[in-house]
Motif scaffolding. Structure first.
Motif, PDB file in Angstrom:
ATOM      1  N   THR A  29      18.700  -2.131  17.852  1.00  0.00           N
ATOM      2  CA  THR A  29      17.898  -2.010  19.074  1.00  0.00           C
ATOM      3  C   THR A  29      16.516  -1.460  18.809  1.00  0.00           C
ATOM      4  O   THR A  29      15.571  -1.751  19.542  1.00  0.00           O
ATOM      5  CB  THR A  29      18.605  -1.100  20.091  1.00  0.00           C
ATOM      6  N   THR A  30      16.346  -0.657  17.772  1.00  0.00           N
ATOM      7  CA  THR A  30      15.054  -0.024  17.522  1.00  0.00           C
ATOM      8  C   THR A  30      14.065  -0.947  16.829  1.00  0.00           C
ATOM      9  O   THR A  30      12.934  -0.548  16.590  1.00  0.00           O
ATOM     10  CB  THR A  30      15.227   1.248  16.669  1.00  0.00           C
ATOM     11  N   HIS A  31      14.458  -2.180  16.496  1.00  0.00           N
ATOM     12  CA  HIS A  31      13.547  -3.087  15.808  1.00  0.00           C
ATOM     13  C   HIS A  31      13.449  -4.433  16.532  1.00  0.00           C
ATOM     14  O   HIS A  31      13.173  -5.449  15.909  1.00  0.00           O
ATOM     15  CB  HIS A  31      14.014  -3.305  14.358  1.00  0.00           C
ATOM     16  N   GLN A  32      13.648  -4.418  17.837  1.00  0.00           N
ATOM     17  CA  GLN A  32      13.662  -5.679  18.562  1.00  0.00           C
ATOM     18  C   GLN A  32      12.415  -5.845  19.419  1.00  0.00           C
ATOM     19  O   GLN A  32      11.308  -5.644  18.951  1.00  0.00           O
ATOM     20  CB  GLN A  32      14.965  -5.794  19.366  1.00  0.00           C
ATOM     21  N   SER A  33      12.548  -6.238  20.684  1.00  0.00           N
ATOM     22  CA  SER A  33      11.437  -6.704  21.500  1.00  0.00           C
ATOM     23  C   SER A  33      10.488  -5.569  21.891  1.00  0.00           C
ATOM     24  O   SER A  33      10.834  -4.388  21.806  1.00  0.00           O
ATOM     25  CB  SER A  33      11.988  -7.339  22.775  1.00  0.00           C
ATOM     26  N   PRO A  34       9.254  -5.950  22.326  1.00  0.00           N
ATOM     27  CA  PRO A  34       8.319  -4.923  22.803  1.00  0.00           C
ATOM     28  C   PRO A  34       8.889  -4.050  23.911  1.00  0.00           C
ATOM     29  O   PRO A  34       8.524  -2.880  24.033  1.00  0.00           O
ATOM     30  CB  PRO A  34       7.127  -5.755  23.303  1.00  0.00           C
ATOM     31  N   ASP A  35       9.782  -4.619  24.729  1.00  0.00           N
ATOM     32  CA  ASP A  35      10.377  -3.830  25.810  1.00  0.00           C
ATOM     33  C   ASP A  35      11.085  -2.591  25.282  1.00  0.00           C
ATOM     34  O   ASP A  35      11.132  -1.554  25.954  1.00  0.00           O
ATOM     35  CB  ASP A  35      11.375  -4.679  26.609  1.00  0.00           C
ATOM     36  N   VAL A  36      11.641  -2.693  24.074  1.00  0.00           N
ATOM     37  CA  VAL A  36      12.311  -1.542  23.480  1.00  0.00           C
ATOM     38  C   VAL A  36      11.326  -0.392  23.304  1.00  0.00           C
ATOM     39  O   VAL A  36      11.630   0.762  23.619  1.00  0.00           O
ATOM     40  CB  VAL A  36      12.958  -1.927  22.131  1.00  0.00           C
ATOM     41  N   TRP A  37      10.133  -0.715  22.817  1.00  0.00           N
ATOM     42  CA  TRP A  37       9.142   0.346  22.595  1.00  0.00           C
ATOM     43  C   TRP A  37       8.583   0.871  23.902  1.00  0.00           C
ATOM     44  O   TRP A  37       8.269   2.054  24.028  1.00  0.00           O
ATOM     45  CB  TRP A  37       8.040  -0.162  21.679  1.00  0.00           C
ATOM     46  N   PHE A  38       8.457  -0.002  24.908  1.00  0.00           N
ATOM     47  CA  PHE A  38       8.030   0.481  26.212  1.00  0.00           C
ATOM     48  C   PHE A  38       9.077   1.424  26.801  1.00  0.00           C
ATOM     49  O   PHE A  38       8.747   2.402  27.480  1.00  0.00           O
ATOM     50  CB  PHE A  38       7.790  -0.700  27.166  1.00  0.00           C
ATOM     51  N   LYS A  39      10.354   1.146  26.528  1.00  0.00           N
ATOM     52  CA  LYS A  39      11.412   2.034  27.017  1.00  0.00           C
ATOM     53  C   LYS A  39      11.348   3.405  26.354  1.00  0.00           C
ATOM     54  O   LYS A  39      11.848   4.389  26.904  1.00  0.00           O
ATOM     55  CB  LYS A  39      12.774   1.390  26.790  1.00  0.00           C
ATOM     56  N   LYS A  40      10.747   3.462  25.171  1.00  0.00           N
ATOM     57  CA  LYS A  40      10.594   4.769  24.526  1.00  0.00           C
ATOM     58  C   LYS A  40       9.698   5.669  25.366  1.00  0.00           C
ATOM     59  O   LYS A  40       9.877   6.891  25.380  1.00  0.00           O
ATOM     60  CB  LYS A  40      10.025   4.607  23.118  1.00  0.00           C
ATOM     61  N   LEU A  41       8.739   5.076  26.064  1.00  0.00           N
ATOM     62  CA  LEU A  41       7.903   5.864  26.970  1.00  0.00           C
ATOM     63  C   LEU A  41       8.764   6.495  28.067  1.00  0.00           C
ATOM     64  O   LEU A  41       8.533   7.648  28.453  1.00  0.00           O
ATOM     65  CB  LEU A  41       6.820   4.984  27.587  1.00  0.00           C
ATOM     66  N   ASP A  42       9.747   5.749  28.566  1.00  0.00           N
ATOM     67  CA  ASP A  42      10.652   6.306  29.585  1.00  0.00           C
ATOM     68  C   ASP A  42      11.456   7.473  29.018  1.00  0.00           C
ATOM     69  O   ASP A  42      11.698   8.470  29.711  1.00  0.00           O
ATOM     70  CB  ASP A  42      11.605   5.226  30.103  1.00  0.00           C
ATOM     71  N   THR A  43      11.880   7.347  27.760  1.00  0.00           N
ATOM     72  CA  THR A  43      12.606   8.440  27.118  1.00  0.00           C
ATOM     73  C   THR A  43      11.735   9.679  27.034  1.00  0.00           C
ATOM     74  O   THR A  43      12.196  10.799  27.291  1.00  0.00           O
ATOM     75  CB  THR A  43      13.068   8.026  25.708  1.00  0.00           C
ATOM     76  N   MET A  44      10.460   9.492  26.672  1.00  0.00           N
ATOM     77  CA  MET A  44       9.550  10.632  26.584  1.00  0.00           C
ATOM     78  C   MET A  44       9.365  11.286  27.948  1.00  0.00           C
ATOM     79  O   MET A  44       9.283  12.514  28.057  1.00  0.00           O
ATOM     80  CB  MET A  44       8.196  10.188  26.030  1.00  0.00           C
ATOM     81  N   ASP A  45       9.300  10.476  29.013  1.00  0.00           N
ATOM     82  CA  ASP A  45       9.162  11.022  30.370  1.00  0.00           C
ATOM     83  C   ASP A  45      10.315  11.961  30.706  1.00  0.00           C
ATOM     84  O   ASP A  45      10.125  12.960  31.413  1.00  0.00           O
ATOM     85  CB  ASP A  45       9.119   9.889  31.402  1.00  0.00           C
ATOM     86  N   LYS A  46      11.506  11.629  30.234  1.00  0.00           N
ATOM     87  CA  LYS A  46      12.681  12.468  30.483  1.00  0.00           C
ATOM     88  C   LYS A  46      12.738  13.640  29.510  1.00  0.00           C
ATOM     89  O   LYS A  46      13.055  14.777  29.894  1.00  0.00           O
ATOM     90  CB  LYS A  46      13.944  11.606  30.349  1.00  0.00           C
ATOM     91  N   MET A  47      12.416  13.385  28.252  1.00  0.00           N
ATOM     92  CA  MET A  47      12.641  14.349  27.182  1.00  0.00           C
ATOM     93  C   MET A  47      11.685  15.536  27.223  1.00  0.00           C
ATOM     94  O   MET A  47      12.110  16.692  27.102  1.00  0.00           O
ATOM     95  CB  MET A  47      12.519  13.635  25.833  1.00  0.00           C
ATOM     96  N   ILE A  88       3.583   4.423  19.371  1.00  0.00           N
ATOM     97  CA  ILE A  88       3.932   3.242  20.166  1.00  0.00           C
ATOM     98  C   ILE A  88       2.742   2.298  20.244  1.00  0.00           C
ATOM     99  O   ILE A  88       2.891   1.071  20.107  1.00  0.00           O
ATOM    100  CB  ILE A  88       4.397   3.664  21.572  1.00  0.00           C
ATOM    101  N   HIS A  89       1.551   2.844  20.443  1.00  0.00           N
ATOM    102  CA  HIS A  89       0.325   2.044  20.494  1.00  0.00           C
ATOM    103  C   HIS A  89       0.178   1.199  19.232  1.00  0.00           C
ATOM    104  O   HIS A  89      -0.190   0.019  19.296  1.00  0.00           O
ATOM    105  CB  HIS A  89      -0.865   2.992  20.663  1.00  0.00           C
ATOM    106  N   GLN A  90       0.479   1.758  18.084  1.00  0.00           N
ATOM    107  CA  GLN A  90       0.290   1.060  16.823  1.00  0.00           C
ATOM    108  C   GLN A  90       1.331  -0.032  16.584  1.00  0.00           C
ATOM    109  O   GLN A  90       1.183  -0.837  15.647  1.00  0.00           O
ATOM    110  CB  GLN A  90       0.316   2.064  15.666  1.00  0.00           C
ATOM    111  N   ARG A  91       2.374  -0.091  17.398  1.00  0.00           N
ATOM    112  CA  ARG A  91       3.378  -1.139  17.261  1.00  0.00           C
ATOM    113  C   ARG A  91       2.882  -2.484  17.786  1.00  0.00           C
ATOM    114  O   ARG A  91       3.519  -3.515  17.551  1.00  0.00           O
ATOM    115  CB  ARG A  91       4.657  -0.762  18.015  1.00  0.00           C
ATOM    116  N   PHE A  92       1.768  -2.491  18.510  1.00  0.00           N
ATOM    117  CA  PHE A  92       1.313  -3.701  19.178  1.00  0.00           C
ATOM    118  C   PHE A  92      -0.086  -4.092  18.721  1.00  0.00           C
ATOM    119  O   PHE A  92      -0.832  -3.285  18.156  1.00  0.00           O
ATOM    120  CB  PHE A  92       1.302  -3.487  20.696  1.00  0.00           C
ATOM    121  N   THR A  93      -0.425  -5.344  19.001  1.00  0.00           N
ATOM    122  CA  THR A  93      -1.775  -5.844  18.773  1.00  0.00           C
ATOM    123  C   THR A  93      -2.176  -6.694  19.969  1.00  0.00           C
ATOM    124  O   THR A  93      -1.329  -7.130  20.757  1.00  0.00           O
ATOM    125  CB  THR A  93      -1.851  -6.705  17.491  1.00  0.00           C
ATOM    126  N   GLY A  94      -3.477  -6.926  20.094  1.00  0.00           N
ATOM    127  CA  GLY A  94      -3.988  -7.843  21.106  1.00  0.00           C
ATOM    128  C   GLY A  94      -3.620  -7.462  22.521  1.00  0.00           C
ATOM    129  O   GLY A  94      -3.707  -6.300  22.929  1.00  0.00           O
TER     130      GLY A  94
END
Length: 340
Positions: free
Chosen positions: A213-231, A259-265
């Motif tokens: 799960t940690t190496h799949q779609s961009p949605d996974v990394w966006f969900k990490k932001l939700d984890t940070m909101d809780k954590m 998380i920012h560095q996981r994406f381009t464009g």
């Protein structure tokens, strides 16, 4: 007889790797263990493989449940665990055959709530090559040093042996329906633990699995932001010292950078907007402020813990936010100090 160690293995569609994982648990040099395998609704042959092992070794306890996620599977294992200590093993990884024996001995010697050990990183792409130094067999107390050690050692639940009474006392569980729950669990445990011990041996084989799960779609990394909101609010509610608060805020902002560095464009632009919406006036004030005494303490203490030069995540954070949000004035004021 009470097992010395309960090994909890959450399992989901890992038939390719599962036997290697289970064999590494079954063949531990320490025999007084129980192996709790929670089949989290697998649709491949993983469930059948677990049942096969349970029929030939009574130390295996297999639970089949509908798919609820890794956290729910681990929590189910925690509910059933009977061991003096608790360990975690991901089903696409494996143990050194001496892990339980060596880490248990270190835990008993130190009587620490948490005993950390190191990992081998297997098949990781070069960009994920974590340059961790070996750590001394140390004994750590104090709120900030414990948190910093967790971060330095890339400590996750699977690289820690937990005293079971400690977990039960604080009712520690994994966040369900969130991803990257390991960071939250490990940091919360570190804050609550009276002490931590380190065994300077690489005993866990952590496999890079691009299907996880940690190496799949961009949605996974966006969900990490939700984890940070809780954590982040939960962790801040537990800490007492300005040094610890400083580090948790730095963790929050440097995670945004990661998380920012996981994406381009275009996807990076979308990511930056998600981060921007999370920033409050207090966040901007913290980033634009500076406390030289606190910065000096953090750099000095991290050097002592890591035994190498430490570049504060706070400095890295300012550079990141200045780059992606240039409209914000993040001039570092020597008078407008951030006091955590």
């Amino acid at each position: 007889m009470t097992p010395k160690v309960s090994i909890i293995i959450p399992v989901y569609n890992v038939e390719k790797y599962l036997r290697q994982c289970l064999d590494s648990a079954r063949n531990q040099t320490m025999r007084e263990i129980e192996i709790l395998c929670v089949n989290d609704g697998s649709t491949d042959s993983s469930g059948a493989i677990l049942d096969e092992y349970a029929t030939v070794d009574s130390r295996f306890v297999v639970i089949h449940q509908e798919n609820a996620g890794q956290s729910a599977a681990r929590n189910r294992g925690l509910e059933l665990a009977q061991g003096e200590y608790v360990a975690f093993l991901d089903s696409d990884d494996w143990y050194d055959l001496t892990l339980c024996e060596k880490v248990y001995a270190r835990a008993k010697e130190s009587q620490a709530d948490m005993t950390l050990f190191l990992m081998h990183f297997v098949d990781f792409p070069e960009k994920y090559d974590y340059p961790f130094q070996e750590m001394e067999n140390s004994y750590v107390t104090g709120e900030y040093p414990k948190i910093a050690l967790i971060w330095k050692a890339y400590t996750v639940a699977a690289s820690t042996l937990f005293r079971h009474d400690f977990l039960k006392k604080h009712q520690l569980q994994f966040l369900e329906k969130y991803i990257f729950e390991d960071t939250y669990f490990s940091l919360k445990a570190a804050i609550l633990a009276k002490d931590m011990a380190v065994l300077n041996e690489r005993l866990y084989y952590y496999r890079y699995n691009p299907e996880s799960t940690t190496h799949q779609s961009p949605d996974v990394w966006f969900k990490k932001l939700d984890t940070m909101d809780k954590m982040i609010p939960d962790l801040l509610s537990l800490v007492q010292t300005p040094e610890a608060r400083y580090f948790i805020y730095a963790l929050q902002y440097s995670t945004y950078d990661n998380i920012h560095q996981r994406f381009t464009g275009e996807m990076q632009t979308i990511c930056d907007e998600k981060i921007r919406r999370r920033m409050t006036p207090a966040d901007w004030q913290r980033i634009g402020s500076y406390n030289p005494q606190l910065e000096k303490f953090v750099r000095k203490s991290m050097y002592k813990i890591c035994q190498k030069k430490w570049h504060s995540p706070w400095i890295k954070t300012r550079i990141f936010f200045s780059r992606i949000f240039p409209q914000k004035n993040l001039y570092i004021s020597q008078t407008n100090t951030y006091d955590a």
